[in-house]
Structures are given as structure tokens and as C-alpha cells.
Scaffold this active site. Sequence first.
Site, mmCIF file in Angstrom:
data_model
loop_
_atom_site.group_PDB
_atom_site.id
_atom_site.type_symbol
_atom_site.label_atom_id
_atom_site.label_comp_id
_atom_site.label_asym_id
_atom_site.label_seq_id
_atom_site.Cartn_x
_atom_site.Cartn_y
_atom_site.Cartn_z
ATOM 1 N N ASP A 38 65.680 24.290 20.301
ATOM 2 C CA ASP A 38 64.220 24.387 20.302
ATOM 3 C C ASP A 38 63.788 24.699 18.868
ATOM 4 O O ASP A 38 64.205 25.715 18.313
ATOM 5 C CB ASP A 38 63.804 25.508 21.264
ATOM 6 C CG ASP A 38 62.300 25.597 21.439
ATOM 7 O OD1 ASP A 38 61.566 25.391 20.440
ATOM 8 O OD2 ASP A 38 61.859 25.891 22.558
ATOM 9 N N TYR A 127 45.409 18.262 17.967
ATOM 10 C CA TYR A 127 46.689 17.613 17.650
ATOM 11 C C TYR A 127 46.726 17.223 16.175
ATOM 12 O O TYR A 127 47.665 17.578 15.448
ATOM 13 C CB TYR A 127 46.887 16.380 18.545
ATOM 14 C CG TYR A 127 48.026 15.484 18.111
ATOM 15 C CD1 TYR A 127 49.358 15.863 18.285
ATOM 16 C CD2 TYR A 127 47.776 14.244 17.500
ATOM 17 C CE1 TYR A 127 50.402 15.027 17.862
ATOM 18 C CE2 TYR A 127 48.800 13.417 17.086
ATOM 19 C CZ TYR A 127 50.115 13.816 17.268
ATOM 20 O OH TYR A 127 51.126 13.001 16.842
HETATM 21 N N1 LIG Z 1 53.548 8.581 19.614
HETATM 22 C C1 LIG Z 1 52.703 8.170 18.683
HETATM 23 O O1 LIG Z 1 51.868 7.303 18.902
HETATM 24 C C2 LIG Z 1 52.767 8.763 17.296
HETATM 25 C C3 LIG Z 1 51.881 8.287 16.310
HETATM 26 C C4 LIG Z 1 51.967 8.810 15.031
HETATM 27 C C5 LIG Z 1 52.892 9.794 14.752
HETATM 28 N N2 LIG Z 1 53.725 10.258 15.716
HETATM 29 C C6 LIG Z 1 54.670 11.313 15.364
HETATM 30 O O2 LIG Z 1 55.973 10.801 15.477
HETATM 31 C C7 LIG Z 1 56.870 11.855 15.833
HETATM 32 C C8 LIG Z 1 57.722 11.423 17.025
HETATM 33 O O3 LIG Z 1 56.842 11.211 18.118
HETATM 34 P P1 LIG Z 1 57.293 10.542 19.480
HETATM 35 O O4 LIG Z 1 56.329 9.469 19.767
HETATM 36 O O5 LIG Z 1 58.754 10.243 19.465
HETATM 37 O O6 LIG Z 1 56.983 11.754 20.462
HETATM 38 P P2 LIG Z 1 57.649 12.149 21.874
HETATM 39 O O7 LIG Z 1 58.200 10.939 22.524
HETATM 40 O O8 LIG Z 1 56.632 12.971 22.565
HETATM 41 O O9 LIG Z 1 58.876 13.047 21.422
HETATM 42 C C9 LIG Z 1 58.733 14.354 20.957
HETATM 43 C C10 LIG Z 1 59.942 15.105 21.434
HETATM 44 O O10 LIG Z 1 59.905 16.434 20.890
HETATM 45 C C11 LIG Z 1 60.347 17.299 21.898
HETATM 46 N N3 LIG Z 1 59.915 18.669 21.642
HETATM 47 C C12 LIG Z 1 58.712 19.231 21.896
HETATM 48 N N4 LIG Z 1 58.725 20.524 21.539
HETATM 49 C C13 LIG Z 1 59.968 20.779 21.053
HETATM 50 C C14 LIG Z 1 60.601 21.938 20.549
HETATM 51 N N5 LIG Z 1 59.943 23.102 20.471
HETATM 52 N N6 LIG Z 1 61.876 21.846 20.133
HETATM 53 C C15 LIG Z 1 62.555 20.680 20.222
HETATM 54 N N7 LIG Z 1 62.013 19.553 20.711
HETATM 55 C C16 LIG Z 1 60.721 19.604 21.116
HETATM 56 C C17 LIG Z 1 59.733 16.738 23.151
HETATM 57 O O11 LIG Z 1 60.364 17.277 24.283
HETATM 58 P P3 LIG Z 1 59.515 17.463 25.650
HETATM 59 O O12 LIG Z 1 59.256 16.078 26.156
HETATM 60 O O13 LIG Z 1 60.420 18.268 26.481
HETATM 61 O O14 LIG Z 1 58.247 18.177 25.266
HETATM 62 C C18 LIG Z 1 59.999 15.254 22.955
HETATM 63 O O15 LIG Z 1 61.273 14.889 23.430
HETATM 64 C C19 LIG Z 1 56.007 13.076 16.064
HETATM 65 O O16 LIG Z 1 56.004 13.874 14.905
HETATM 66 C C20 LIG Z 1 54.628 12.506 16.287
HETATM 67 O O17 LIG Z 1 53.625 13.426 15.926
HETATM 68 C C21 LIG Z 1 53.689 9.748 16.986
#
Ligand SMILES: NC(=O)c1ccc[n+]([C@@H]2O[C@H](COP(=O)([O-])OP(=O)(O)OC[C@H]3O[C@@H](n4cnc5c(N)ncnc54)[C@H](OP(=O)(O)O)[C@@H]3O)[C@@H](O)[C@H]2O)c1
Length: 286
Positions: A38, A127
Site C-alpha cells: 500500500d 481528483y
Molecule cells: N484512467 C484514466 O483515464 C487516466 C487518465 C489520465 C491519467 N491517469 C493516471 O494514470 C495512472 C494509472 O491509472 P489507471 O487508469 O491504471 O488507474 P486504475 O486502473 O484505477 O489503477 C490504479 C490502481 O492503484 C491501486 N491503488 C489505489 N490506492 C492504492 C494504494 N494506496 N496503494 C497501492 N495501490 C493503490 C488501485 O487499487 P484498487 O482498485 O484496489 O483501488 C488500482 O489497482 C494514475 O496515476 C492515473 O491518475 C489515468
Amino acid sequence: VKRVLVTGAGGQLGQAIFRLHKRYPEWQFHFTGREDLDITESEAVAAFCEKHDINTLINCAAYTKVDQAESERAAAYAINAEAVKDLAEVCAKRNALLLHLSTDFVFDGLQSSPYMEGDETWPLGVYGSSKLEGEYMALKHNPRTIIVRSSWVYGETGHNFLRTMLKLTKERDTLNVVFDQAGTPTYTGDLAAALLHIAADPALEGKYGIYHYSNEGVASWYDFAKAIAGEAGHSCDIRPIRTAQYPTPATRPSYSVLDKAKIKAAFGLEVPYWRDSLRKCMEKIK
Ligand SMILES: NC(=O)c1ccc[n+]([C@@H]2O[C@H](COP(=O)([O-])OP(=O)(O)OC[C@H]3O[C@@H](n4cnc5c(N)ncnc54)[C@H](OP(=O)(O)O)[C@@H]3O)[C@@H](O)[C@H]2O)c1
């Protein structure tokens, strides 16, 4: 040799990096999901990095529930900002590269030409604010930080617009999708490849800082939905609506196209067109 820790490996981007990591057979990779490590537990992160002598940390962990963040401010900041400060401090102590992800939601979307890295940030919701704070923390507390801002991220797995649209356009005869928010979809496979390419750069000195990476081109959510249904052969009637007709707790930028000139010049990256990447992703799903 690179010893890489990928945090948040259960998320859609973390999974995409996992799918590609064999391209770097000489590197040692550690993939940790929330249940393994975490990121808000700074001592556990420090101990893990010490134990495995980590020299590259790719942080894919984030609080990404954009609407829920409006009522869970503390949780969003704990994960997206405070934990990032701790990760940066761990990296600084180890002279490690921190590759951190941020978002187009740091912008207010009032511009009508692609956002450059130095353009003024003005997040519209919790966010975006928490991610912007995370950027400051990552840069301030580690001299070897690279932040990659992306947008509209989707892939074969995880929660994303592509998978939601595949389901809805199959189940429904009609679907309303907003057409007054413009941005660029980004395939996790392309973003993951770009991140590993950056980590592999032999001359990072002078290249630390903020970069933009999305796929090439511009689309509205309506265009994106139409392209998905078209590729899938779903005959659902998709209708354009305005954001005002689809209210959500968090306000989103109405224009968030990112300019990729900086990342292309610094790292020699080629950026695929969003429709080509969508096709590639959907072929993999099939
Ligand atoms: N998705 C988009 O459209 C988008 C756009 C621009 C930028 N981003 C950025 O890209 C990055 C990756 O995003 P993604 O789309 O892959 O998001 P995601 O699918 O929501 O993955 C985020 C992961 O982080 C985990 N997590 C949350 N809190 C945590 C903690 N305290 N310790 C360890 N793991 C934790 C989540 O687990 P749980 O599921 O258990 O919470 C989830 O598996 C992020 O920084 C996001 O802000 C995303």
C-alpha cells in the site's frame, strides 16, 4: 541493471506494463498491487525498495474515482499526493528514478489548442487537484522525477470507457454520449511502452520534469463511443448530448488535448493515432 518496482500493478496501466515487461529481459521487475504494498504505508515502501535495491519506481497506484473523489477528498489526497511525497523521498534517498503518472484533469479545459507542459494548471475537481499536488510532491522531493500526464486511458483490462461502451452498445438499442468534451483516448499498451522506453533512456540527466503523452489526434467521447461500436460491429444508435444533459459530481475539462512535442523530442518516441491503437486493442480483446 535496472531493478524496477511497479506499484498499483493491479490497475489497468500496471497490468499493461506487466504484459510488456518481458521486452526488457535483463531488468528485474517487481509488480505490487494494493494488497502487496500500500503506497500510503511509507515504511513498508521504503523497506521493500531497500530489500530489492530498487533503482526505478513506476507509480501506477492512484485514487482514480473522479466523481467519488468529490466526497472523499481525504482519501484522494492521501493516495495521490501524500503517498507520492513519501515515494519521492524514498527515491531521493536511493538516487532512484521516480516515473509518476498524472492527468489532463490538472487543466481547466478553457484552452482551444493542445496543452503544453508549461501551460497554467487549474483543476476543476478534487481528483485533478490531488493529482496536481502529487506532481508538486514528486518533483519537490526527488530530483530524479519524470511525470507523464496522460488522458482518457483505456485498455484490454480494468475499468475504462472502452469496456463500458462495449458492454452498453451490445446491450442497448440507443445510447447518449457527450460530444462537447474533446480530448484524446490513450491505449494503455502505448502508454506502458512509452514509460518503459523512458526508463531505458541512458541519458536522463537534464530530462527530468513533466511530459505529456496521449495517443495522437482529437475526439469527443461521442466519437470515441462511435469508433468502439463501429469496430465491434454493434448497431446501437449512439446520440450526441451535451455535458449539461449528463450531470456528474465532478466537472471535467471540456478540452484537454495534450501537446506531445516535448516527449517526442526528448525521447524519440513515435505516438500512434488513437483510432489505430483502438483497433489494435480491440483485436487483442477479440
Ligand atoms: N484512467 C484514466 O483515464 C487516466 C487518465 C489520465 C491519467 N491517469 C493516471 O494514470 C495512472 C494509472 O491509472 P489507471 O487508469 O491504471 O488507474 P486504475 O486502473 O484505477 O489503477 C490504479 C490502481 O492503484 C491501486 N491503488 C489505489 N490506492 C492504492 C494504494 N494506496 N496503494 C497501492 N495501490 C493503490 C488501485 O487499487 P484498487 O482498485 O484496489 O483501488 C488500482 O489497482 C494514475 O496515476 C492515473 O491518475 C489515468
